[in-house]
Design a protein around this motif. Structure first.
Motif, PDB file in Angstrom:
ATOM      1  N   LEU A 294       0.840  -1.208   0.000  1.00  0.00           N
ATOM      2  CA  LEU A 294       0.000   0.000   0.000  1.00  0.00           C
ATOM      3  C   LEU A 294       0.871   1.253   0.000  1.00  0.00           C
ATOM      4  CD1 LEU A 294      -2.932  -0.794   2.465  1.00  0.00           C
ATOM      5  CD2 LEU A 294      -3.075  -0.290   0.028  1.00  0.00           C
ATOM      6  N   PHE A 295       1.897   1.251   0.871  1.00  0.00           N
ATOM      7  CA  PHE A 295       2.771   2.423   0.917  1.00  0.00           C
ATOM      8  C   PHE A 295       3.519   2.583  -0.404  1.00  0.00           C
ATOM      9  CE2 PHE A 295       2.220   2.305   5.569  1.00  0.00           C
ATOM     10  CZ  PHE A 295       1.995   3.654   5.782  1.00  0.00           C
ATOM     11  N   ALA A 296       3.947   1.460  -0.976  1.00  0.00           N
ATOM     12  CA  ALA A 296       4.735   1.534  -2.212  1.00  0.00           C
ATOM     13  C   ALA A 296       3.910   2.103  -3.372  1.00  0.00           C
ATOM     14  CB  ALA A 296       5.267   0.150  -2.577  1.00  0.00           C
ATOM     15  N   ILE A 297       2.614   1.754  -3.447  1.00  0.00           N
ATOM     16  CA  ILE A 297       1.841   2.275  -4.588  1.00  0.00           C
ATOM     17  C   ILE A 297       1.298   3.674  -4.319  1.00  0.00           C
ATOM     18  CG2 ILE A 297       1.235   0.000  -5.533  1.00  0.00           C
ATOM     19  CD1 ILE A 297      -1.505   0.276  -4.311  1.00  0.00           C
ATOM     20  N   GLU A 298       1.293   4.081  -3.037  1.00  0.00           N
ATOM     21  CA  GLU A 298       0.848   5.441  -2.703  1.00  0.00           C
ATOM     22  C   GLU A 298       1.974   6.450  -2.901  1.00  0.00           C
ATOM     23  OE1 GLU A 298      -2.034   6.675  -1.693  1.00  0.00           O
ATOM     24  OE2 GLU A 298      -3.092   4.760  -1.564  1.00  0.00           O
ATOM     25  N   ASP A 299       3.183   5.947  -2.848  1.00  0.00           N
ATOM     26  CA  ASP A 299       4.358   6.800  -2.880  1.00  0.00           C
ATOM     27  C   ASP A 299       4.342   7.690  -4.116  1.00  0.00           C
ATOM     28  OD1 ASP A 299       6.450   7.491  -1.427  1.00  0.00           O
ATOM     29  OD2 ASP A 299       7.850   5.987  -2.224  1.00  0.00           O
ATOM     30  N   ASN A 300       4.283   9.002  -3.887  1.00  0.00           N
ATOM     31  CA  ASN A 300       4.270   9.885  -5.043  1.00  0.00           C
ATOM     32  C   ASN A 300       5.628   9.852  -5.733  1.00  0.00           C
ATOM     33  OD1 ASN A 300       1.684  10.509  -4.472  1.00  0.00           O
ATOM     34  ND2 ASN A 300       1.975  12.717  -4.622  1.00  0.00           N
TER      35      ASN A 300
END
Ligand code: CUA
Length: 395
Positions: A116-122
């Motif tokens: 989740l964090f990896a795909i949210e990372d701008n």
């Protein structure tokens, strides 16, 4: 038919139906969540495949265990009438089937949160100057590109249905809605993000290679929800730069012929467009008789957010909320389908077009004559260059 035979027939029918569904799912589909075509979708796939495998193994183990117990119990009950040995608790087993699943689920949770964090990372190297806003409407998607950083003068590019991005670079889009809640989803490029009025949700998209990636509105949004499709068109650097330039050009006014003369090709349709279509559809560059620009009132050149801006219609591959292809497999305009749409749009796609509905949505049947339809299509064909990529043919 005996009870048992009926049951067997039913089980066989269910098995066949399941097999048919499974085979249908194996077809060459362009909205396949297991075929990532970009970095974000790949991160999701790298999580979901092992999770599905583990869940599948656990599911099979449980099903086999139940079957074994059922069959054994059935056999014992038949072979001897004595009650089975009564057990009370098994400490080791109970600890095992509590800790085992807990450890498994904790592992899945850690991997899920990390993804989740990896795909949210701008993306740090995303083109910060270019801001793309995605608007959901009943029932089509609009895209507005802010290029000069000055929001006061409106978006430089307003387009629909095809979201054009550069290939090979991460792009962040801002997703919102002008009416009800929709959901933007291009399975090959990333997960989904709801389009909620009054809120901005960001979504990162990246396509490895130039190509066309299909999606579907994923939140029930009224009558034509199932007909609300969207596509991402990823272009290489040169094509994308050309596209950006072209989309910012206004359309020239076509000269109408003097009394009895023909005028420029499309000129008659241009006049029909001004008379019949320009109350809802904006075409940048159109002028009225006084030479004043015809600008549709409302946000981003939309009347109540109903109708897409058509300035570069021919540069898109699809129209009517992505429902129809503009071009056939030879790259020629699919004139018959476009004629049918202009003749009676609500017959081609269910919409609330009756004024009595209080809040009409979608393109109404304007009662255009065949002559007007012909003229209009001649005019629409002058609106922009053909798209750089053709829709891949399904095989
Ligand atoms: Cu928009 Cu469903």
């Amino acid at each position: 038919m005996s009870h048992r035979r009926a049951l067997r027939t039913r089980i066989r029918a269910a098995g066949l139906a399941g097999l048919a569904l499974l085979l249908a799912a194996c077809g060459d589909t362009r909205q396949d969540i297991f075929t990532p075509e970009g970095s974000y979708a790949r991160k999701i796939n790298n999580l979901q495949v092992p999770v599905f495998v583990i869940a599948g193994l656990v599911g099979v183990a449980v099903a086999v265990g139940i079957a074994v117990v059922l069959i054994q119990g059935h056999r014992r009950a038949r072979d001897d009438d004595e009650d089975p040995r009564q057990l009370e608790g098994n400490f080791k087993l109970e600890i095992g089937w509590t800790i085992g699943p807990a450890v498994l689920l904790a592992g899945v949770a850690v991997a899920t949160v990390a993804t989740l964090f990896a795909i949210e990372d701008n993306p740090a190297d995303a083109d910060q100057a270019m801001e793309i806003t995605v608007y959901g409407h009943q029932w089509w998607w609009g895209y507005e590109y802010e290029l000069d950083g000055d929001t006061a003068n409106g978006a430089e590019i307003v387009t629909a249905n095809d979201l054009v991005i550069p290939a090979g670079v991460p792009v962040t889009v801002n997703i919102t809605s002008r009416d009800v809640i929709h959901s933007f989803w291009i399975p090959a490029l990333n997960g989904t993000r709801d389009a909620v009025p009054g809120r901005i949700h960001t979504l990162n998209l990246e396509a490895d290679e130039p190509g066309i990636f299909d999606g579907q509105c994923k939140e029930f949004c009224g009558l034509s929800h199932a007909n609300m499709q969207q596509r991402v068109v990823a272009l290489d650097e040169a094509d994308f730069a050309d596209w950006l330039d072209q989309q910012q050009e206004d359309q020239p006014m076509l000269a109408v012929g003097e009394e009895g003369a023909e005028g420029e090709p499309g000129a008659a349709g241009q006049q029909s467009f001004i008379g019949r279509c320009s109350q809802c559809h904006q075409i940048n560059g159109l002028e009225d008789e006084e030479g004043e620009p015809i600008v549709v009132e409302g946000d981003a050149a939309l009347v109540n957010g109903y109708a897409p801006n058509l300035t570069h219609l021919m540069s898109r591959g699809v129209y009517a909320g992505g429902l129809f292809e503009l071009y056939d497999e030879n790259g020629e305009l699919d004139r018959d389908t476009l004629e049918a749409w202009l003749r009676d749009a609500p017959a081609e796609k269910p919409m609330y077009t009756e004024p009595e509905s209080g809040d009409p949505r979608g393109m109404p049947n304007l009662g255009l004559s065949e002559r007007e339809i012909d003229d209009l299509i001649d005019y629409l064909q002058t609106l922009g260059d053909p798209p750089p990529l053709q829709t891949p043919t399904e095989d």
